[in-house]
Design a protein around this motif. Structure first.
Motif, short mmCIF file in Angstrom:
data_model
loop_
_atom_site.label_atom_id
_atom_site.label_comp_id
_atom_site.label_asym_id
_atom_site.label_seq_id
_atom_site.Cartn_x
_atom_site.Cartn_y
_atom_site.Cartn_z
N ALA A 28 57.32 42.73 -53.13
CA ALA A 28 57.03 44.16 -53.07
C ALA A 28 55.54 44.44 -53.16
CB ALA A 28 57.77 44.90 -54.20
N ALA A 29 54.80 43.54 -53.81
CA ALA A 29 53.34 43.70 -53.91
C ALA A 29 52.63 43.11 -52.70
CB ALA A 29 52.83 43.05 -55.19
N VAL A 82 53.56 42.48 -49.63
CA VAL A 82 53.78 43.03 -48.30
C VAL A 82 52.68 44.03 -47.93
CG1 VAL A 82 55.27 44.97 -49.00
CG2 VAL A 82 55.55 43.93 -46.73
N TRP A 83 52.12 44.72 -48.94
CA TRP A 83 51.07 45.69 -48.66
C TRP A 83 49.78 45.01 -48.22
CZ3 TRP A 83 52.55 50.47 -47.98
CH2 TRP A 83 53.73 50.89 -48.57
N GLY A 84 49.45 43.89 -48.86
CA GLY A 84 48.28 43.14 -48.43
C GLY A 84 48.47 42.57 -47.04
N THR A 85 49.68 42.08 -46.77
CA THR A 85 49.98 41.54 -45.44
C THR A 85 49.89 42.62 -44.37
OG1 THR A 85 51.47 39.95 -46.49
CG2 THR A 85 51.65 40.20 -44.12
N ALA A 86 50.41 43.81 -44.69
CA ALA A 86 50.35 44.93 -43.74
C ALA A 86 48.91 45.34 -43.48
CB ALA A 86 51.14 46.11 -44.28
N MET A 87 48.09 45.37 -44.53
CA MET A 87 46.68 45.72 -44.36
C MET A 87 45.96 44.68 -43.50
SD MET A 87 44.15 47.71 -44.79
CE MET A 87 44.76 48.91 -45.99
N ALA A 88 46.26 43.40 -43.74
CA ALA A 88 45.66 42.33 -42.94
C ALA A 88 46.05 42.47 -41.47
CB ALA A 88 46.07 40.96 -43.49
N THR A 89 47.33 42.79 -41.23
CA THR A 89 47.80 42.98 -39.85
C THR A 89 47.01 44.08 -39.16
OG1 THR A 89 50.04 42.33 -40.52
CG2 THR A 89 49.82 43.45 -38.41
N TRP A 90 46.83 45.20 -39.85
CA TRP A 90 46.08 46.32 -39.29
C TRP A 90 44.62 45.95 -39.04
CZ3 TRP A 90 42.33 49.76 -41.68
CH2 TRP A 90 41.99 50.85 -40.85
N GLN A 91 44.00 45.25 -39.98
CA GLN A 91 42.60 44.85 -39.83
C GLN A 91 42.42 43.89 -38.65
OE1 GLN A 91 40.69 47.10 -41.66
NE2 GLN A 91 39.52 45.40 -42.47
N TYR A 92 43.31 42.91 -38.56
CA TYR A 92 43.24 41.96 -37.45
C TYR A 92 43.44 42.66 -36.11
CZ TYR A 92 43.19 37.61 -40.21
OH TYR A 92 42.83 36.58 -41.03
N SER A 93 44.39 43.60 -36.06
CA SER A 93 44.72 44.25 -34.79
C SER A 93 43.56 45.06 -34.23
CB SER A 93 45.94 45.15 -34.96
OG SER A 93 45.64 46.28 -35.77
N ARG A 94 42.61 45.44 -35.07
CA ARG A 94 41.44 46.19 -34.61
C ARG A 94 40.40 45.29 -33.95
NH1 ARG A 94 39.15 48.97 -39.69
NH2 ARG A 94 37.81 50.03 -38.17
N ARG A 95 40.45 43.99 -34.26
CA ARG A 95 39.42 43.07 -33.77
C ARG A 95 39.99 41.93 -32.91
NH1 ARG A 95 35.14 42.76 -37.49
NH2 ARG A 95 34.30 41.07 -36.18
N THR A 137 50.62 48.35 -59.06
CA THR A 137 49.29 47.84 -59.44
C THR A 137 48.98 46.54 -58.70
OG1 THR A 137 49.56 48.80 -61.64
CG2 THR A 137 47.85 47.13 -61.37
N LEU A 138 49.94 45.66 -58.63
CA LEU A 138 49.73 44.38 -57.94
C LEU A 138 49.48 44.60 -56.45
CD1 LEU A 138 52.49 42.17 -59.62
CD2 LEU A 138 50.07 42.35 -60.19
N ALA A 139 50.13 45.61 -55.87
CA ALA A 139 49.93 45.90 -54.45
C ALA A 139 48.49 46.34 -54.18
CB ALA A 139 50.90 46.99 -54.00
N VAL A 140 47.93 47.18 -55.06
CA VAL A 140 46.54 47.63 -54.89
C VAL A 140 45.59 46.43 -54.93
CG1 VAL A 140 44.68 48.99 -55.90
CG2 VAL A 140 46.99 49.93 -55.80
N ALA A 141 45.79 45.56 -55.92
CA ALA A 141 44.95 44.36 -56.03
C ALA A 141 45.11 43.46 -54.82
CB ALA A 141 45.29 43.60 -57.31
N ASN A 142 46.34 43.33 -54.33
CA ASN A 142 46.62 42.49 -53.18
C ASN A 142 45.94 43.01 -51.93
OD1 ASN A 142 48.70 41.27 -50.95
ND2 ASN A 142 48.76 40.08 -52.84
N VAL A 143 45.91 44.33 -51.77
CA VAL A 143 45.23 44.94 -50.62
C VAL A 143 43.73 44.69 -50.67
CG1 VAL A 143 44.59 47.16 -49.58
CG2 VAL A 143 46.98 46.69 -50.14
N VAL A 144 43.14 44.81 -51.87
CA VAL A 144 41.71 44.54 -52.01
C VAL A 144 41.40 43.09 -51.63
CG1 VAL A 144 39.80 44.37 -53.66
CG2 VAL A 144 41.36 46.31 -53.77
N GLY A 145 42.19 42.16 -52.14
CA GLY A 145 42.02 40.75 -51.77
C GLY A 145 42.21 40.52 -50.29
#
Length: 252
Positions: free
Chosen positions: A49-50, A52-65, A206-214
């Motif tokens: 649950a934590a 998946v948010w970092g993975t989703a953010m990474a997907t979005w970041q990669y898709s822009r470049r 809380t873990l999701a926020v930290a995971n997104v930052v990482g």
């Protein structure tokens, strides 16, 4: 103290996972160390649950470049989702013990092949187009998705390796595509864990926020340094997975 410890672990997990996968190597042991008396399913559900948010953010970041081949990857993500559901169901009716001893050997083969083929994944030269590419991607998605639901360790690394080996992607493009499929398989797992009440949502936020930052930090480095950097991290992560899964299978 447990909150601080697992939050830092989630940040590091997001960083590693965004580059090449393997964040579970950091996060899952940290959760088990912090809460040794908790049900394993609850800790695994909270991790998913934590992360998946970092993975989703990474997907979005990669898709822009990076030019993700959506026509192949979206169907593959759908089959990955279904495969993960099927794998999670299968583990309720059969044992995954045989995979514990097989996994380090398979990972050793992946590492040896990657080290022997110096040019593997250095250049982005897709081997297939159209329906053929989508079909191969769906087969990878379904197979590794099932594995993720059934057992799990090294899922991201297997996605990356198979995209490089079978589809002809370089490591950067393979990692970007792997993030999309990892999102799908994680969502399937979260749906099952949440339905059974196996997610600590008060920790997961809380873990999701930290995971997104990482994840943001890891994606930035991967995009900045390119394929060679991602390949190097891939080798380190797979090597670490071999040690961890080998210890679990033969020495513990």
């Amino acid at each position: 103290m447990e909150w601080i410890f697992i939050t830092l672990a989630s940040l590091l997990a997001g960083f590693v996972d965004a580059i090449v996968g393997g964040g579970g190597l950091v996060m899952v042991p940290a959760l088990f160390a912090a809460f040794p008396g908790a049900p394993p399913a609850t800790l695994l559900g909270t991790n998913k649950a934590a992360s998946v948010w970092g993975t989703a953010m990474a997907t979005w970041q990669y898709s822009r470049r990076v030019q993700i081949r959506w026509s192949a990857m979206l169907p593959a993500a759908a089959t990955g989702f279904m495969g993960a559901f099927a794998g999670a169901w299968a583990v309720t009716v059969m044992s995954a013990d045989f995979l514990r001893k097989l996994l380090p050997l398979v990972l050793l083969g992946v590492l040896a092949y990657t080290l022997a083929k110096k040019e593997l994944g250095q250049h982005h030269l897709p081997r297939h187009e159209g329906r053929t590419e989508a079909l191969v991607a769906c087969l990878i998605g379904g197979l590794i998705g099932f594995y993720d639901g059934f057992f799990g360790p090294g899922t991201g690394s297997f996605f990356v390796f198979l995209f490089v080996r079978l589809l002809g992607y370089d490591f950067l493009n393979a990692s970007a595509s792997a993030k999309l499929l990892n999102c799908a398989t994680n969502m399937a797992a979260i749906a099952l864990f949440a339905a059974k009440g196996h997610v600590w949502w008060h920790f997961a936020v809380t873990l999701a926020v930290a995971n997104v930052v990482g994840s943001l930090l890891g994606t930035h480095l991967a995009l900045k340094h390119g394929t060679g950097f991602v390949r190097g991290i891939f080798i380190v992560v797979v090597g670490t997975l071999i040690l961890k899964t080998g210890y679990d299978a033969f020495l513990r």
